[in-house]
Design an enzyme around this catalytic site. Structure first.
Site, mmCIF file in Angstrom:
data_model
loop_
_atom_site.group_PDB
_atom_site.id
_atom_site.type_symbol
_atom_site.label_atom_id
_atom_site.label_comp_id
_atom_site.label_asym_id
_atom_site.label_seq_id
_atom_site.Cartn_x
_atom_site.Cartn_y
_atom_site.Cartn_z
ATOM 1 N N GLU B 336 34.345 32.811 44.894
ATOM 2 C CA GLU B 336 35.347 33.138 45.757
ATOM 3 C C GLU B 336 35.386 34.719 46.089
ATOM 4 O OE1 GLU B 336 39.335 35.123 46.739
ATOM 5 O OE2 GLU B 336 37.987 35.423 45.095
ATOM 6 N N ASP B 364 45.762 32.782 42.567
ATOM 7 C CA ASP B 364 44.940 33.867 42.489
ATOM 8 C C ASP B 364 45.450 35.141 42.706
ATOM 9 O OD1 ASP B 364 42.612 35.149 42.483
ATOM 10 O OD2 ASP B 364 41.756 34.656 44.564
#
Ligand SMILES: [Zn+2]
Ligand SMILES: [Zn+2]
EC number: 3.4.17.-
Lengths: 472, 472
Positions: B336, B364
């Site tokens: 990511e 996140d």
């Protein structure tokens, strides 16, 4: 609000029965507290003038700007370093150029310790490069380092209980943070206690209220008859991780390398400047902070701020053309971080004049927005301080707490002289204390303005009142 | 409290005039909002059971303990590293041992960058060793480093204005922190903009809400046709000091050494596990976090917490013997931090099935005490999410904010799939983000319990309702 209208006559009389004699010069036994209150209230306009100049006038942000220039230029100023020497020389010149009186340096022999190169690497259960800071006065390791298994404990009690496991290991202390004065014993005594049970080195969880993987250094003390072992602080994060690993039964091995070295004592100075008293020049109100710092960050907060609001107090009073009856003496201490070396030397040199010290003040716990003063002294003196602090109503800083203190002024306070220190946000202070994060970024010019105003009003009024602060 | 009793019939009709057709499968146009509300209210007991298990029951602190074990064992997990590979293998095994279904790995080619040894030393106006972290994808310097004078600017506009001064220098950006998404452009684009005006390297003030001399890394992007120059972040403290020095007219010289290197793409995987739907197994509610991290700290907060409360959501539902009508799919993304590489690959692989995605969720931005969800979707879907969040009244987390997002789920959201993300204290998050301070010390087991409960209730109810979330 109503006030107690007790007179000091009765109170002093009462005390006299016990102590036999008053040790201070100006006899206040003839004045009522009401008269003292009225005397203090007459300083209202002077206090406002000081506040206006410091907080809203042309002096605003001056102590911040002066401090930034010094600490950006010389950096951190550890005991025995060239940068401390340079800072003292710059301040000697600054204070003269500021037009202060009797600017001089008083010699002090100070410790000289350097950390050198240092590193700690966890080898088991996984390779992990750890942030450390060796502790002041620690010896170094052999060049190849010390590689040993870890015993982690959360208290001295646990270390005692598990003493047989400690031999030949590196002791890691993962003590919780309670408060600075309680928890700092692990930093100061951790190596000695670990050495007593046969450890090869000790690593101490940083004494900090908050952490972003930041190690916090500070002084530690060896003991005669106990082997000297290398000691450093590690981060809160690593101390906690090592504890978790140990609780899972992991074998933990660390390689510690420290190039730390103690050198012969160095020459240094306390830096002194005054506004000489108009009526009782031999009598003193002392304002102070320490000029030395640890060797990380910039020493902006600890104690650049305290030193510079102390200087600013005298600057403000001088700029307003004020001269108190007693002498206002600024002292910028050297080698405070090594255990108040400069403060002790000053006390030795000047203690013969102790009866002439009305108040000793030190700011060494931050110059953020102050909530008030901490004060140690008789209840009579405390009542006077509370009245003086009313003059700071315009900046809303009026509280008088217990226990004024400061490494450098404690010698005087313990000998009976009233002492005051500045109070602010200690959680913030101990987030940055003795870490790489002690920089100008922590400092706030507007907060320093208020701190300087408080410092100036208190020191001026106490120095100018008819009588010295009463002792117990 | 009263509710609007509008029916979706009218609303869908209104939308139909503009959009022409509904792209989702289950036609909700026949049901009133009151009926949907009543359906959601019937999940009250299930929600309570989930909350009880997660917050007060035998599952409490489980996600924290599982996370601590993983990140203490493997450490940080940068894209392309052995430790990321190891973490994926451990999670593959963990998810199987947990009894989840269809546990598998989906291959992804990911970038492999390593920072190597790096250092920056200020040589003028005084020698000062600076803390830095090279930025992801940056090239290194020659072995002897780059030694050059500094041009410090506070914005791209100032850099443009002073472009002629930049040639041959190191550009230091001292941009203020506004918020992450605004300020991060300096980290991402700083090198390119500096290179365009002839700079040799760029140093960027860390994008952080708070600092204890902590550098914060992250990805940066080169541009075709613009020379690649080395780039790193410095601390807020040093950026501010360099600015002050420059404003005093000091000449500032820095020596920058970076051993950073880009390697060929590495093999990696998105890690997938499911609870297969009982009635519409082809339909999906996706819960996710990313398993990779930066190479500093432990990646505990970013995004260990998000990955592990996502796992915990499925564990809680499974432990209670629940099986929703739709498939609950857990995805632990890879790479990511390199720009959603795993998320993009997953989207490419699965987008043909987009009409079967009811909701995509990613955590996140921390798993501290959540204040609610951020949500992107139609107003109809938002009204449903608000009803679902009422089920979380027992833990007092009921708010639905605007703009659900996540690097890995944004592909789906932009294509029209409703998306949700967890909301908490962003000031705290960006104090530790991408720094050495991203460790288990930041994480709080009780807060993770609540975050997991929210995540589980929302994903379960949306996966189990009669109809998919309506799209606009
Ligand atoms: Zn201090
Ligand atoms: Zn992340």
């Amino acid at each position: 609000m109503k006030f107690l209208l007790f007179t000091f006559v009765g109170v002093v009389h009462l005390f006299s029965l016990n102590s036999g004699k008053a040790i201070y010069k100006n006899d206040i036994s003839r004045r009522t507290f009401q008269e003292i209150k009225e005397e203090i209230a007459r300083y209202k306009d002077v206090a406002k003038a000081i506040i206006n100049l410091a907080v809203y006038g042309k002096a605003q942000n001056r102590s911040y700007e002066r401090l930034a220039l010094l600490v950006d230029t010389v950096g951190p100023r550890p005991s025995g370093s060239k940068s401390l020497e340079k800072a003292i020389q710059i301040m000697y010149q600054n204070l003269q150029e500021d037009g202060l009186e009797n600017v001089h340096l008083e010699p002090v022999k100070i410790p000289h310790w350097e950390r050198g190169e240092e590193s700690a690497v966890m080898l088991e259960p996984r390779v992990h490069k750890m942030a450390i800071l060796g502790l002041g006065s620690s010896i170094g390791t052999p060049p190849e380092g010390i590689t040993a298994e870890v015993l982690v404990v959360t208290s001295f009690e646990e270390l005692q209980r598990r003493a047989p496991e400690a031999r030949g290991k590196i002791v890691v202390y993962n003590q919780p943070y309670v408060n600075y004065s309680k928890t700092v014993q692990y930093r100061v005594q951790g190596a000695v206690e670990a050495a007593k049970v046969g450890a090869l080195a000790s690593l101490i969880r940083s004494v900090a209220s908050f952490s972003i993987y930041s190690p916090h250094t500070g002084i530690q003390e060896y003991q005669d008859g106990v082997p000297k072992i290398p000691t450093a602080c590690i981060t809160v994060e690593d101390a906690e991780m090592i504890s978790r690993m140990a609780s899972r039964g992991n074998r933990i091995v660390i390689q510690l390398k420290m190039g730390a070295k103690n050198y012969p004592d160095a020459d240094s100075f306390n830096t002194v400047a005054e506004i000489i008293g108009s009526k009782y020049p031999e009598q003193v109100v002392l304002v102070s902070g320490h000029l030395d710092s640890w060797d990380v960050g910039q020493g902006a907060m600890d104690d650049g701020g305290g030193a510079f609001v102390s200087w600013e107090a005298l600057s403000l009073i001088k700029d307003l053309g004020l001269r108190p009856k007693r002498t206002l003496r600024l002292v910028l201490w050297t080698a405070e971080e090594q255990g108040g070396i400069g403060g002790f030397q000053y006390y030795q040199l000047h203690k013969a004049n102790i009866s002439n010290y009305s108040l000793v003040m030190e700011s060494d716990e931050g110059t953020f927005l102050p909530s008030g003063l901490q004060f140690t002294g008789s209840e009579k003196a405390r009542a006077i301080m509370e009245e003086v602090m009313r003059l700071l109503q315009p900046v809303n800083v009026t509280q008088v707490f217990r226990t004024g203190e400061g490494t450098d002024i404690n010698f005087w306070i313990q000998a009976g002289v009233p002492g005051a220190s500045l109070v602010d946000d200690l959680y913030k202070y101990f987030s940055f204390h003795h870490s790489h994060g002690d920089t100008m970024t922590v400092m706030d010019p507007k907060q320093m303005n208020v701190a300087a105003a408080v410092w100036a009003v208190v020191s001026y009024v106490i120095a100018d009142m008819e009588e010295m602060l009463p002792r117990s």
